[in-house]
Design an enzyme around this catalytic site. Structure first.
Site, mmCIF file in Angstrom:
data_model
loop_
_atom_site.group_PDB
_atom_site.id
_atom_site.type_symbol
_atom_site.label_atom_id
_atom_site.label_comp_id
_atom_site.label_asym_id
_atom_site.label_seq_id
_atom_site.Cartn_x
_atom_site.Cartn_y
_atom_site.Cartn_z
ATOM 1 N N CYS A 199 5.713 21.728 -12.040
ATOM 2 C CA CYS A 199 4.154 23.230 -12.477
ATOM 3 C C CYS A 199 3.258 22.181 -12.027
ATOM 4 O O CYS A 199 2.780 21.173 -12.049
ATOM 5 C CB CYS A 199 3.988 24.122 -13.078
ATOM 6 S SG CYS A 199 4.561 22.935 -14.570
ATOM 7 N N CYS B 203 2.983 19.745 -15.445
ATOM 8 C CA CYS B 203 3.097 18.879 -15.201
ATOM 9 C C CYS B 203 2.523 17.265 -14.407
ATOM 10 O O CYS B 203 2.094 16.593 -14.530
ATOM 11 C CB CYS B 203 4.091 18.432 -14.458
ATOM 12 S SG CYS B 203 5.861 19.521 -14.290
ATOM 13 N N ASP C 276 -8.018 -24.592 29.145
ATOM 14 C CA ASP C 276 -8.549 -25.453 28.214
ATOM 15 C C ASP C 276 -7.409 -26.244 27.376
ATOM 16 O O ASP C 276 -6.308 -26.335 27.105
ATOM 17 C CB ASP C 276 -9.633 -24.501 27.065
ATOM 18 C CG ASP C 276 -10.183 -25.137 25.551
ATOM 19 O OD1 ASP C 276 -11.005 -26.457 26.091
ATOM 20 O OD2 ASP C 276 -9.522 -25.645 24.773
#
Lengths: 757, 125
Positions: free
Chosen positions: A17, A20, A442
């Protein structure tokens, strides 16, 4: 300075609930270091802002447990996995339901078919009461319609309310019309007779269409689950537990969700590496194929990175956790593949436009077909003919084939790419890669390893090679220079015995000196020996010149005040480079190299790997300019690089490929990431993209041609010339097969494997 | 032409006109996002044979959270695509699925089902 707060979300168990929730909230708020706690009872989650200096997720959990509740801890990763599991379960359930609906429709259609044919035999006509037979067929057809075909009708109705029309709309209108006509002919045949029309029923058409379309759906769903198999396989690689070394030295198995940064983890032979980290002790060979596609295990020693989901082979080691959850390499790969699968390919634009207007357009064509047949056919046959062709048009049209053509191919190929260590950022990158005609490499780190290696070890006359190597290695082991590291690697590879050097001293810009076995040793450039007044013998000089001529860096060695030999060092070409470049050239691509090196070195490397065109002495800032230069020649350029200074060039290129071990910056700028430092990945990426685009084009061609031919034929366009009409049942079969064939064609990409030479 | 042919022809033309108007030209449901205290723009969308609302207006540069609740089992709507944001999501039936995104550019971005039949649009202002 303001201390930084962290936020933690916990899933709370056992709250019944709202009070709580406030209880848990209070308990958390009282915990030292917690600045704010919010508990949501509805979502069962607690959100806590805390100071990491005073509280940890573990202390927060304790506070919740102390209040009398439980915590299920979830990382984003596990909840994603849970969600996926739930979705999979739902899909499996849907598949079972669909199969059941299909079988009910099929069994009933098999019964309905021959009963409908009874009336074709004059002998039977006299014996059977047609009215009763029709009622019997109606009873048999109702379950097909209301159970097997129900989804089509509800979906069409829901879509209609939203002004959306899809495949279900076509099927619902088509079968619905056939059924309602039959129902009328069954219930009030007298009315039809008075109009001069035979009250024929089409229950067999209705049932067979539904059975065939469901067959198509069953096959489609089966194929669809296979398109996303790759990503599921990746997710499933995640280790479930880890063996953590506690501060007291105890080893404990914990669930992977509980592993935290900086934990020390033990990995024994044959075990999965739990998450990403760096080895602290031990060494081993690790199989990283699942992440990089590299089939050979990779040697790992102290200081090397290891990645979650890879497989430890031989040794055992301990590593320090550097990344957990969504930050790990595996999660990053999964995310990248997921994103790619959600992206749209430019090639799809036309299909998307057509899909958007497809269904309403087909409905209009079907209505006009009905009107024309009704107006032009002979009076006694006009209504059945109009109806049959109306239904055929609706049923043969297949928007699915159009909608599935591109995404399914993209899904299969992005998954396939990941399998081979090629990560495709999005569908556009995949599409761009197939148009490429020039590949710009590269040099450093792509063609070459990007780190210096000893290529020649030349002792002077009278020197013993093995001994000299020991002496040199003893000095270089104490140096931190990259060239020294290359020498040490070479010595280790030659298994040179390690001996000690004393009095080591690095001489900036020249080299190093130390003493070994009581003799002074100098290693460095020419100036180092020159300034020490040591002269070279003619032979050593000649050998040094030869190495310089090959564009190599030369290290000069002097022992006890005499020249003792030279070492040639160069950034070596990877074994796979020449083969991969040859393969790219045979694919019709021009390969161009660029490098910061002098023209002599550039020519040397280009010659070695069979490249004809190269740019030398390119400054990092000019790399993107070189890409532009090639683009200005009207070329579509793929740029391959691995470093931070490659990022602008990768972004400038039509498609950028960042090479593995590459920096995150390079990966951000690239459309494709290669997990392995190997040019073979470039070949794989371009071949995969070519094959994918070929598949997509085939799919789109098929989907368009199928609909543009199918719809007019179903409308009866061939009837005036050849007397051909298309039965709605054939139309249903064709439609079911059309989307399945597109899917099957996409799934053929699963057998893709890159050419190796 | 007999009378029934005339009736069928006129009905057919009227129906065709209705289909074209209904699917292409009638007005659509539009919804503007609601901004929460934390600055997230939230919109709830129900998926049932289409998206309602199917035109969603949000502001640029603020995070958007779309909650899709799929209120049907029909497989047509089981997948959601937002290609402009590289999003492909499974929407489980009778569950809410959250989709979060950050629109940086103004414009109209379409979201569709897996096959592009069901459509909606995100209008970023």
């Amino acid at each position: 300075m303001e201390p930084t707060t962290k936020t933690e979300t916990l899933d709370i168990e056992g709250m019944t609930c709202a009070s709580c929730a406030s209880f848990v909230e209070k308990s958390l708020t009282r915990t030292p270091g917690v600045q704010r706690a919010m508990v949501n009872f509805a979502t069962e989650k607690a959100t806590i802002d805390y100071l990491p200096t005073q509280a940890t997720p573990a202390t927060l959990k304790e506070a919740v447990i102390k209040a009398g509740y439980g915590v299920t801890e979830r990382t984003p990763d596990t909840s994603a996995a849970d969600r996926q599991a739930e979705i999979d379960q739902q899909k499996a359930l849907a598949y079972t339901k669909l199969k059941r609906r299909f079988w009910v429709a099929t069994v009933l259609a098999i019964v309905i078919m021959p009963l409908s044919m009874l009336m074709l035999w004059p002998a039977m006509m006299a014996r059977v009461n047609m009215q009763w037979l029709n009622y019997g067929l109606l009873v048999l057809t109702l379950p097909v319609l209301l159970y097997s075909g129900r989804e089509f009708y509800t979906s069409a109705w829901n879509g209609f309310k939203h002004r959306a029309a899809n495949m279900d709309t076509l099927i619902a209108v088509g079968t619905g019309a056939a059924f309602l006509y039959s129902l009328a002919a069954t219930v009030v045949p007298g009315w039809f007779m008075r109009q001069g029309i035979m009250p024929e029923v089409y229950y067999d058409t209705t049932a067979t269409i539904i059975a065939l379309i469901l067959l198509g759906k069953v096959l489609e769903l089966r194929a669809k689950t296979q398109t996303s198999a790759a990503i599921k396989a990746l997710m499933g690689l995640q280790a479930k537990t880890a063996r953590v070394v506690r501060p007291d030295g105890q080893e404990v198995d914990v669930p992977i969700e509980q592993v935290q940064l900086n934990d020390l983890i033990v990995v024994r032979p044959g075990e999965k590496v739990a998450t990403d980290g760096v080895i602290e002790e031990g060494h081993s060979a690790v199989d990283e194929a699942m992440l990089t596609g590299e089939s050979l295990p990779v040697e790992k020693k102290t200081g090397d990175p290891v990645f979650g989901a890879t497989l430890n082979k031989t040794g055992s080691f301990r590593f320090r956790v550097t990344k957990v959850g969504v930050d790990t390499m595996l999660s990053q790969i999964v995310k990248l593949v997921e994103d790619a699968q959600g992206s749209r390919a430019p090639i799809q634009r036309l299909a998307d436009k057509v899909s958007a207007i497809f269904v309403p357009t087909v409905v209009v064509i079907a209505i006009l077909t009905f009107v024309l047949w009704f107006d032009l056919a002979p009076v006694e046959a006009r209504l059945p003919l109009a109806l049959v062709n109306f239904v055929a048009v609706l049923i043969i049209a297949c928007p699915c084939a159009l909608g599935l053509a591109t995404p399914t191919a993209i899904m299969v190929s992005t998954g396939k790419g990941a399998e081979h260590g090629v990560l495709i950022r999005n569908a556009e990158a995949l599409e761009k890669a197939h148009q490429v005609n020039t590949v710009l490499l590269d040099k450093t780190g792509t063609i070459t390893r990007g780190e210096p290696a000893v290529t020649d070890f030349v002792p002077a006359e009278g020197q013993d090679a093995a001994q000299l190597l020991q002496v040199v290695a003893a000095v270089e082991r104490q140096s931190e220079h990259p060239l020294a590291e290359a020498v040490v690697r070479y010595a280790d590879a030659q298994a040179a015995t390690a001996i000690a050097a004393t009095g080591f001293q690095a001489i900036e810009g020249k080299g190093a000196q130390a003493s070994v076995n009581g003799q002074a040793v100098l290693i460095g450039n020419f100036r180092l020996l020159d300034e020490a007044g040591i002269s070279l013998s003619p032979l050593v000089r000649r050998q040094a010149d030869e190495l310089l001529g090959q564009a190599k860096t030369v290290l000069y060695i002097a022992v006890g005040g005499k020249a003792a030999g030279v070492i040639g060092v160069a950034d070596t070409v990877r074994e796979t480079s020449a083969v991969a470049i040859k393969r790219l050239q045979s694919m019709g691509l021009e390969v161009v190299m660029m490098t910061g090196d002098n023209p002599q070195t550039a020519a040397q490397v280009a010659g070695q790997v069979g490249i004809k065109r190269y740019f030398a002495e390119v400054l990092p800032a000019d790399k993107a300019g070189k890409v532009k230069e090639l683009q200005a020649e009207g070329r579509i350029v793929a740029m391959v690089g691995d470093g931070i200074n490659d990022a602008p060039a990768l972004a400038q290129a039509d498609i950028g490929l960042a090479m593995g071990g590459g920096t995150d910056v390079a990966m951000e700028a690239a459309g494709i990431t290669l997990m392995r430092s190997d040019l073979q990945g470039v070949v794989t990426a371009i071949e995969l993209s070519r094959q994918t685009i070929r598949t997509i084009k085939q799919n789109l061609f098929f989907a368009f041609i199928y609909n543009t031919l199918g719809i007019p034929i179903a409308a009866g366009l061939l009837y005036p010339f050849f007397g051909i009409l298309l039965s709605p049942m054939l139309a249903a079969g064709a439609m079911a097969l059309s989307s399945v064939s597109v899917l099957t064609n996409s799934l053929r990409l699963r057998s893709f494997s890159p050419a190796k030479n | 032409m007999d009378s029934s042919e005339i009736i069928v022809t006129l009905t057919g033309l009227a129906l065709s006109a209705f289909v074209i108007w209904y699917f292409f030209f009638s007005t659509r449901q539009t919804a503007s996002a609601v901004s929460t205290s934390s600055g997230v723009q939230e919109v709830d969308i129900t998926v049932k044979g289409g998206y309602s609302p199917d035109v969603i207006e949000v502001e640029r540069g603020k995070p958007v959270q779309l909650s899709f609740y799929r209120d049907e089992e029909n497989s047509c709507s089981e997948e959601l695509l937002m290609p402009d944001f590289s999003i492909r999501r499974d929407l489980p039936a009778f569950k809410t699925t959250l989709v979060e995104l950050l629109p940086q550019q103004a414009g109209t971005f379409t979201f569709t089902c897996g096959m592009g039949m069901l459509r909606g649009s995100l209008v970023v202002k």
